[in-house]
Scaffold this motif. Structure first.
Motif, mmCIF file in Angstrom:
data_model
loop_
_atom_site.group_PDB
_atom_site.id
_atom_site.type_symbol
_atom_site.label_atom_id
_atom_site.label_comp_id
_atom_site.label_asym_id
_atom_site.label_seq_id
_atom_site.Cartn_x
_atom_site.Cartn_y
_atom_site.Cartn_z
ATOM 1 N N ASN A 11 0.875 -1.168 0.000
ATOM 2 C CA ASN A 11 0.000 0.000 0.000
ATOM 3 C C ASN A 11 0.911 1.215 0.000
ATOM 4 O O ASN A 11 1.749 1.365 0.898
ATOM 5 C CB ASN A 11 -0.898 0.039 1.243
ATOM 6 N N GLU A 13 1.348 5.561 -0.673
ATOM 7 C CA GLU A 13 0.734 6.877 -0.816
ATOM 8 C C GLU A 13 1.783 7.811 -1.396
ATOM 9 O O GLU A 13 2.891 7.923 -0.872
ATOM 10 C CB GLU A 13 0.230 7.397 0.527
ATOM 11 N N LYS A 15 3.158 11.632 -2.709
ATOM 12 C CA LYS A 15 3.058 13.048 -2.360
ATOM 13 C C LYS A 15 2.003 13.694 -3.252
ATOM 14 O O LYS A 15 1.925 13.400 -4.452
ATOM 15 C CB LYS A 15 4.396 13.751 -2.577
ATOM 16 N N ASP A 16 1.206 14.574 -2.681
ATOM 17 C CA ASP A 16 0.161 15.254 -3.439
ATOM 18 C C ASP A 16 0.726 16.084 -4.587
ATOM 19 O O ASP A 16 0.049 16.299 -5.589
ATOM 20 C CB ASP A 16 -0.661 16.161 -2.524
ATOM 21 N N ASP A 47 -1.091 2.415 -6.442
ATOM 22 C CA ASP A 47 -0.924 2.558 -4.997
ATOM 23 C C ASP A 47 -1.221 1.304 -4.171
ATOM 24 O O ASP A 47 -1.073 1.310 -2.963
ATOM 25 C CB ASP A 47 -1.796 3.703 -4.492
ATOM 26 N N TYR A 48 -1.637 0.220 -4.801
ATOM 27 C CA TYR A 48 -1.937 -1.011 -4.076
ATOM 28 C C TYR A 48 -1.709 -2.190 -4.999
ATOM 29 O O TYR A 48 -2.063 -2.146 -6.171
ATOM 30 C CB TYR A 48 -3.398 -1.039 -3.596
ATOM 31 N N LEU A 77 7.140 9.068 -2.061
ATOM 32 C CA LEU A 77 6.106 8.454 -1.231
ATOM 33 C C LEU A 77 6.009 9.111 0.145
ATOM 34 O O LEU A 77 7.022 9.481 0.733
ATOM 35 C CB LEU A 77 6.400 6.961 -1.055
ATOM 36 N N THR A 78 4.786 9.214 0.644
ATOM 37 C CA THR A 78 4.574 9.699 2.009
ATOM 38 C C THR A 78 4.277 8.547 2.961
ATOM 39 O O THR A 78 4.401 8.696 4.173
ATOM 40 C CB THR A 78 3.406 10.707 2.075
ATOM 41 N N LYS A 79 3.864 7.400 2.408
ATOM 42 C CA LYS A 79 3.542 6.247 3.243
ATOM 43 C C LYS A 79 3.820 4.971 2.466
ATOM 44 O O LYS A 79 3.492 4.872 1.280
ATOM 45 C CB LYS A 79 2.072 6.299 3.654
#
Length: 99
Positions: A11, A13, A15-16, A47-48, A77-79
């Motif tokens: 999974n 996430e 960066k916006d 993202d997954y 990536l942030t997560k």
């Protein structure tokens, strides 16, 4: 049971601030440097997804750790969530312990 193949889930996430071109460049690098370089395949979206061995067999803990390390070293990536090894065909089923 004797044919159980292990893989793991990802999974991610982003960066916006990343645009589609930056995400595509990340995914190209991910497939070449984290998947192909470790003999792995990725099935999923941006993202997954699920990581499994490119050939028949199971992903090793070392391969899982190498992918996790590569992902955590990226600034796009942030997560990053990397699951423990699981049965790639029946994820809800417990994995077999070696005899």
């Amino acid at each position: 049971d004797e044919f159980q193949e292990l893989g793991f889930e990802l999974n991610l996430e982003f960066k916006d601030s990343l645009d589609d071109m930056a995400i595509d460049a990340f995914l190209d690098a991910f497939l070449a440097e984290a998947m192909d370089a470790n003999g792995l395949d990725y099935v999923g979206g941006d993202d997954y997804g699920l990581v499994c061995l490119a050939n028949r067999g199971s992903v090793t803990e070392e391969q899982r750790a190498a992918v996790e390390s590569w992902l955590k070293g990226r600034d796009e990536l942030t997560k990053v969530d990397v699951s423990p090894l699981l049965d790639a065909w029946y994820p809800e089923k417990p994995i077999n312990k070696p005899a």
